[in-house]
Design a protein around this motif. Structure first.
Motif, PDB file in Angstrom:
ATOM      1  N   CYS A   1       0.831  -1.206   0.000  1.00 14.15           N
ATOM      2  CA  CYS A   1       0.000   0.000   0.000  1.00 14.15           C
ATOM      3  C   CYS A   1       0.864   1.254   0.000  1.00 14.15           C
ATOM      4  O   CYS A   1       1.716   1.427   0.861  1.00 14.15           O
TER       5      CYS A   1
ATOM      6  N   CYS B   1      -0.277   4.977   4.824  1.00 14.99           N
ATOM      7  CA  CYS B   1       0.871   4.070   4.803  1.00 14.99           C
ATOM      8  C   CYS B   1       2.136   4.814   4.402  1.00 14.99           C
ATOM      9  O   CYS B   1       3.213   4.564   4.948  1.00 14.99           O
TER      10      CYS B   1
ATOM     11  N   CYS C   1      -4.881   2.747  -1.188  1.00 13.11           N
ATOM     12  CA  CYS C   1      -5.327   2.337   0.151  1.00 13.11           C
ATOM     13  C   CYS C   1      -6.068   0.995   0.099  1.00 13.11           C
ATOM     14  O   CYS C   1      -6.961   0.796  -0.711  1.00 13.11           O
ATOM     15  N   ILE C   2      -5.668   0.081   0.961  1.00 14.87           N
ATOM     16  CA  ILE C   2      -6.321  -1.234   0.994  1.00 14.87           C
ATOM     17  C   ILE C   2      -7.313  -1.324   2.157  1.00 14.87           C
ATOM     18  O   ILE C   2      -7.770  -2.417   2.509  1.00 14.87           O
TER      19      ILE C   2
ATOM     20  N   CYS D   1      -6.936  -0.588   5.425  1.00 10.86           N
ATOM     21  CA  CYS D   1      -6.422  -0.991   6.754  1.00 10.86           C
ATOM     22  C   CYS D   1      -5.506   0.096   7.293  1.00 10.86           C
ATOM     23  O   CYS D   1      -4.418  -0.216   7.805  1.00 10.86           O
ATOM     24  N   CYS D   2      -5.916   1.360   7.170  1.00  7.94           N
ATOM     25  CA  CYS D   2      -5.016   2.469   7.504  1.00  7.94           C
ATOM     26  C   CYS D   2      -4.530   2.395   8.952  1.00  7.94           C
ATOM     27  O   CYS D   2      -3.425   2.842   9.258  1.00  7.94           O
TER      28      CYS D   2
HETATM   29  S1  FES Z   1      -3.394   4.070   3.198  1.00  4.61           S
HETATM   30 FE1  FES Z   1      -2.585   2.083   3.399  1.00  4.61          FE
HETATM   31  S2  FES Z   1      -4.245   0.970   4.162  1.00  4.61           S
HETATM   32 FE2  FES Z   1      -5.057   2.924   3.893  1.00  4.61          FE
END
Ligand code: FES
Length: 162
Positions: free
Chosen positions: A85, A90, A126-127, A129-130
């Motif tokens: 990510c 992240c 973004c996956i 899981c921020c």
């Molecule tokens: S920015 Fe990486 S999970 Fe949201």
């Protein structure tokens, strides 16, 4: 390599039936290419040539469709897809350092696959899981709060699975 060739020939055999069904129909190229993606695992140059030879559709048209739709990949994917990510949360928590480590350990750049066909490395948005940033996914399994020293062990786990 012989196995890879045999697998591809088998995939083409199944693809022939789909081509036969759709080749003379309007809009038939898309279902043919979807079947190729599923059966062959990608629509690479060889596969584009194969479809062109069977349908008479120019390779340039097939290539255009393959690059337009994100559902198609132009190169074979690895057994395990690592999605690092690079989303904002992240990124501010050091995802670039994790990505650098992945690149170093795998000898890959994002979007490429190891020669043994085991890993494909992707940079993703973004996956979701921020809270676990920096995070990555391996075939849907989430690894969070990563530090660079985690990477070796995670890759080792998948190498052992083969
Ligand atoms: S920015 Fe990486 S999970 Fe949201």
């Amino acid at each position: 390599m012989a196995n890879a060739t045999a697998a591809r020939n088998e995939a083409y055999g199944k693809l022939d039936a789909v081509i036969e069904k759709w080749k003379d129909q309007d809009g038939g190229l898309l279902p043919i290419m979807q079947a190729a993606q599923e059966l062959v695992g990608c629509v690479d140059e060889e596969c584009q040539n194969y479809i062109s030879g069977k349908t008479g559709v120019p390779v340039s048209t097939i290539y255009g469709v393959a690059t337009f739709y994100s559902q198609f990949t132009l190169a074979p994917r690895g057994k395990y897809t690592i999605g690092m990510c690079m989303g904002t949360a992240c990124y501010v928590r050091g995802s670039q350092a994790i990505m650098d480590e992945l690149e170093k350990q795998l000898g890959l750049t994002p979007g490429t696959t190891t020669p043994d066909g085991l890993f494909t490395l992707d940079a993703t948005r973004c996956i979701g899981c921020c809270g676990l940033a920096p995070a990555m996914m391996v075939n849907g399994e989430v690894y969070g709060r990563l530090v660079t020293t985690d990477i070796k062990g995670i890759l080792e786990k998948y190498r052992k699975l083969g």
